[in-house]
Motif scaffolding. Structure first.
Motif, PDB file in Angstrom:
ATOM      1  N   LYS A 195       1.002  -1.316   0.049  1.00  0.00           N
ATOM      2  CA  LYS A 195       0.171   0.072   0.112  1.00  0.00           C
ATOM      3  C   LYS A 195       0.956   1.336   0.110  1.00  0.00           C
ATOM      4  O   LYS A 195       0.502   2.127  -0.498  1.00  0.00           O
ATOM      5  N   ASN A 198       2.020   1.916  -3.417  1.00  0.00           N
ATOM      6  CA  ASN A 198       1.016   2.448  -4.232  1.00  0.00           C
ATOM      7  C   ASN A 198       0.942   3.845  -4.026  1.00  0.00           C
ATOM      8  O   ASN A 198       0.567   4.739  -4.835  1.00  0.00           O
ATOM      9  N   GLU A 201       3.436   6.156  -5.778  1.00  0.00           N
ATOM     10  CA  GLU A 201       3.140   6.369  -7.017  1.00  0.00           C
ATOM     11  C   GLU A 201       2.164   7.581  -7.264  1.00  0.00           C
ATOM     12  O   GLU A 201       2.274   8.418  -8.002  1.00  0.00           O
ATOM     13  N   ASN A 347       4.426  -5.298 -12.810  1.00  0.00           N
ATOM     14  CA  ASN A 347       3.924  -4.469 -11.882  1.00  0.00           C
ATOM     15  C   ASN A 347       5.092  -3.841 -11.018  1.00  0.00           C
ATOM     16  O   ASN A 347       5.966  -4.784 -10.550  1.00  0.00           O
ATOM     17  N   ALA A 349       5.561  -2.614  -8.119  1.00  0.00           N
ATOM     18  CA  ALA A 349       5.323  -3.238  -6.741  1.00  0.00           C
ATOM     19  C   ALA A 349       6.044  -4.568  -6.450  1.00  0.00           C
ATOM     20  O   ALA A 349       6.618  -4.936  -5.567  1.00  0.00           O
TER      21      ALA A 349
END
Length: 569
Positions: A195, A198, A201, A347, A349
């Motif tokens: 999280k 994210n 970003e 991805n 992450a």
């Protein structure tokens, strides 16, 4: 028309989802019942029984105290000018969180923990195993959500299924060890970290700090569950330092939160015994070839307990490497994780987090080398907490390879996934097919005949044993780990170091199973005549003795023939 819609709904609509979920639930419930009723043989490790008896002390209102007393703990207290209590003895060996969780599981059966003569298994053991199964299912749910963040719902669902067919996780569910609790907490740490990535970003800095703080809090809880997981922290802090733009803040926030989480327990330990890390730290300081029992039975609280630290780490790493696949549940997708490190995941992450996982795994492996790993299902075997994340990355990599084959036939894809499940589930299939092998964890544990000691000895009396953790749990009596020498044993009894003399000595296959040479020259050499039953009883502190089941392989020495007195009443 309505009939056609109903048929379509059953095939692919809402009803189809309900049916699928219902079938999965039935299978999972069936597995829970089979493992709990057919494959549970009671607790089988020292750490599980030790933490269980502390949990009982908690629900009895005695605080974080123990009936399992180590000679090194007595020496630790006297060396730091603290009074050795004659009543409740504080525990400063175990981390606190899992005994607290077990206390919650034991509380509903508080009045039924004591075993009856006709019982084979303890109600307390069953409650703790039930807690383990709940934690297993909770862990699967948490890691499903981690899978959705890393990849997608389909892969997360496959990963959850592969976790459920990993036999080693079910073994831990029944073992009473804290690893499944750690798996839940580690999943939450991963969720927080992903999280945070994210949020980075989206350039939402406050949210980044909050999620990293949550991850650090989770790591703090892990350290309060099992101290060796501290070795995960450097890898996580390195991630905080290098994966975010505001490096100083993203490093300091989780660092401080981690410290604040563990600090109260460190202060408590320092207040109780004069060492913030308690007794367990001495195992890390022990040199090559020194067992934990040898350390705890001794009275050496010096900073160096043995030489050959480099040799100890080297042999520890080699031993883990030789059993690594077994420690990771013999799951084929776990192996694929290491190959997936070479794959460029789309991805960002996922691409970053797998390297953080690798660094944390290496750090924890080093920690396990310091503290020692005794087997696939044992207290310090922490490779198991990486199984979920390894499965997710490994499965993702295997599916990437499959997709490159451009096979569009759905039936072949289903057959491929079925093969992965079957191969990963081979240990579980073999476990289920072989059925129940024994009803108790013998040797060396015989709960019904250990619990009988509570009928022969009063609560305030002191026993000694080579398995005091089992006496403390099943017999609910204060029990001293037999010291290194008979002289120390006599001194503790004669001087009343624990407030009362020793009135019983319970010896089991743990010491009797030592080889003849070990009894002459090993860690039990001073106890050889007592263990081999050749001691001149007139020269020994305890003048009476009786063999105990199974087949007389256990023996009880006592101040009087308490068994005869009890039977005559």
């Amino acid at each position: 028309m309505a009939l056609q819609e109903t048929v379509r709904d059953i095939d692919s609509g809402f009803i189809a989802k309900v049916l699928k979920i219902g079938m999965i639930a039935v299978v999972v419930i069936g597995l829970c019942i089979v493992y709990l009723l057919m494959h549970f043989k009671g607790l089988g490790t020292e750490q599980a029984m030790d933490q269980a008896q502390i949990a009982r002390s908690l629900i009895s209102g005695e605080g974080f105290t123990t009936r399992y007393i180590r000679p090194l703990a007595i020496r630790q207290l006297t060396d730091t000018a603290r009074k050795v209590p004659s009543g409740n003895f504080p525990d400063f060996y175990n981390a606190p969180l899992y005994p607290l969780a077990e206390a919650a599981a034991l509380f509903p059966v508080k009045k039924r923990i004591a075993m009856e003569p006709t019982d084979t298994l303890s109600m307390g053991d069953r409650a703790i195993a039930a807690l383990g199964i709940v934690l297993l299912l909770l862990g699967v749910l948490v890691w499903y959500f981690v899978g959705t963040l890393l990849f997608d719902r389909t892969l997360a669902l496959i990963g959850a299924g592969l976790l459920l067919v990993t036999d080693l996780l079910w073994q831990y569910a029944l073992a009473g060890l804290p690893q499944l609790f750690l798996i839940v907490l580690f999943g939450l740490v991963c969720l927080c970290a992903l999280k945070a990535l994210n949020a980075e970003e989206e350039e939402n800095h406050l949210t980044v700090y909050a999620w990293l703080g949550g991850g650090a809090f989770g790591l703090g809880l892990m350290s309060l569950t099992h101290g060796v997981t501290f070795f995960l922290v450097p890898g996580f802090l390195a991630f905080c330092l290098f994966a975010f733009r505001s490096r100083v803040v993203t490093f300091l926030v989780p660092f401080l939160i981690y410290l604040l989480t563990v600090l109260p327990w460190l202060l408590r330990n320092y207040s109780v015994c004069g060492n913030p890390f308690g007794l367990s730290i001495y195992m890390a300081l022990a040199g090559a070839g020194v067992t934990e029992q040898s350390v705890m039975r001794g009275v050496n609280t010096g900073l160096t307990l043995g030489g050959g630290m480099a040799s100890k780490i080297r042999s520890g790493l080699l031993d883990q490497a030789s059993h690594l696949w077994e420690y990771l549940g013999l799951n084929i997708t776990v192996v694929a994780f290491f190959i997936s490190l070479l794959h460029p995941f789309k991805n960002p992450a996922a691409a970053v987090w797998r390297w953080v996982i690798l660094i944390m795994w290496i750090g924890l492996t080093l920690g396990m080398a310091l503290f020692g790993v005794k087997g696939a299902v044992s207290g310090n075997q922490l490779h198991v907490i990486f199984i979920p994340i390894f499965i997710l990355f490994g499965t993702a990599f295997i599916l990437v390879l499959w997709n490159r084959l451009n096979i569009s036939l759905k039936a072949l894809r289903i057959a491929f996934l079925t093969a992965i499940f079957l191969i990963s589930g081979i240990p579980m299939i073999l476990t289920l097919l072989t059925g129940q092998q024994a009803r108790i964890q013998w040797p060396p544990y015989v709960p019904p005949f250990i619990s009988v000691l509570q009928n022969w000895f009063k609560p305030q009396e002191l026993l000694s044993s080579d398995m005091p953790w089992a006496v403390a749990w099943y017999a609910n009596r204060k029990c001293l780990l037999i010291p290194e020498t008979v002289r120390q044993f006599n001194e503790i009894s004669d001087f009343g170091s624990l407030g009362t003399p020793i009135v019983g000595l319970y010896l089991t296959p743990i010491s009797a199973g030592e080889s003849f040479i070990d009894l002459l020259k090993g860690s039990y050499k001073d106890w050889g005549p007592v263990i081999m039953r050749t001691v001149n009883i007139n020269d020994f502190l305890l003048k009476s003795f009786t063999p105990l089941p199974i087949n007389g392989e256990c023996i009880l020495y006592a101040d009087t023939e308490r068994w005869a007195r009890k039977s005559s009443h």
